[in-house]
Design a protein around this motif. Structure first.
Motif, short mmCIF file in Angstrom:
data_model
loop_
_atom_site.label_atom_id
_atom_site.label_comp_id
_atom_site.label_asym_id
_atom_site.label_seq_id
_atom_site.Cartn_x
_atom_site.Cartn_y
_atom_site.Cartn_z
N THR A 93 0.85 -1.18 0.00
CA THR A 93 0.00 0.00 0.00
C THR A 93 0.89 1.24 0.00
N THR A 94 0.40 2.26 -0.69
CA THR A 94 1.18 3.47 -0.92
C THR A 94 0.24 4.64 -1.14
N ASN A 95 0.77 5.83 -1.02
CA ASN A 95 0.00 7.03 -1.38
C ASN A 95 0.31 7.48 -2.79
N ARG A 96 1.25 6.81 -3.43
CA ARG A 96 1.57 7.14 -4.82
C ARG A 96 0.49 6.59 -5.74
N TYR B 231 6.62 0.99 2.09
CA TYR B 231 5.25 0.59 2.40
C TYR B 231 4.61 1.57 3.38
N ASP B 232 3.39 1.98 3.08
CA ASP B 232 2.62 2.85 3.96
C ASP B 232 1.33 2.11 4.30
N GLY C 141 -1.71 3.79 3.21
CA GLY C 141 -1.69 4.29 1.85
C GLY C 141 -3.05 4.20 1.17
N TYR D 71 -3.60 3.65 -1.99
CA TYR D 71 -3.63 2.70 -3.11
C TYR D 71 -3.01 1.37 -2.74
N ARG E 175 -9.60 1.62 0.36
CA ARG E 175 -8.53 2.26 -0.42
C ARG E 175 -9.15 3.10 -1.54
#
Length: 168
Positions: free
Chosen positions: A63-66, A80-81, A84, A86, A120
């Motif tokens: 998971t990521t915010n990108r 890894y977030d 996140g 996404y 998400r």
């Protein structure tokens, strides 16, 4: 025998390493060591498909915010977030002798369901040009050629929006 999609366990990792090598060219395949490092950081982002109690495929990511995947994500599991927006797909692997049985689709659908259940914003991935249409059947949209040059290949960014992104 039916295919079971389930959370990956540490005991699966040697088999997943062998599956990865069978599914990707050596320049693109993650080693068992890399898969183990990723699993240690984000085990919830691994799903395994098993048939007759034997792993035959898996999907993994982070998971990521990108909104798109960058090459650094493949090598650095600390990016890894857990919160996140996404859920990123790093790999979708099904052993060649088990393809065309709906296993890959079941894994993708399970990952999408997981992302929805976790609220998400979307699911992201990169794929080669010949797979764009396949992912579009799940609702992914092609965003164009990716900045990723992982394994020396040309990749395309794909996005499956699940809800509107929240304002920062």
């Amino acid at each position: 025998m039916a295919i079971i999609i389930r959370q990956t366990t540490p005991a699966d990792l040697p088999a997943l390493g062998r599956i990865e090598v069978a599914c990707f060219p050596s320049a693109e395949a993650a080693s068992e060591k890399t898969l183990t490092a990723r699993f240690a950081q984000f085990p919830s982002c691994f799903l395994t498909a098993e048939k007759d109690s034997v792993p035959v495929g898996f999907i993994n990511g982070m998971t990521t915010n990108r909104r798109t995947i960058c090459d650094e994500m493949f090598a650095d599991p600390t990016l890894y977030d857990p919160d996140g927006a996404y859920l990123a797909v790093f790999g979708l692997d099904v052993l060649p002798e088990h393809r065309r049985q709906g296993i890959a689709a079941a894994l993708v659908n399970a990952f999408i369901a997981q992302a929805r259940g976790e609220n998400r914003t979307g699911v992201i991935l990169t794929c080669k040009e010949h797979l764009i249409h396949y992912y579009e059947t799940f609702g992914f949209r092609c965003l164009g050629v990716s900045a990723s040059v992982h394994g020396g290949a040309v990749w395309y960014d794909m996005l499956l929006p699940l809800r509107e992104p929240t304002a920062d």
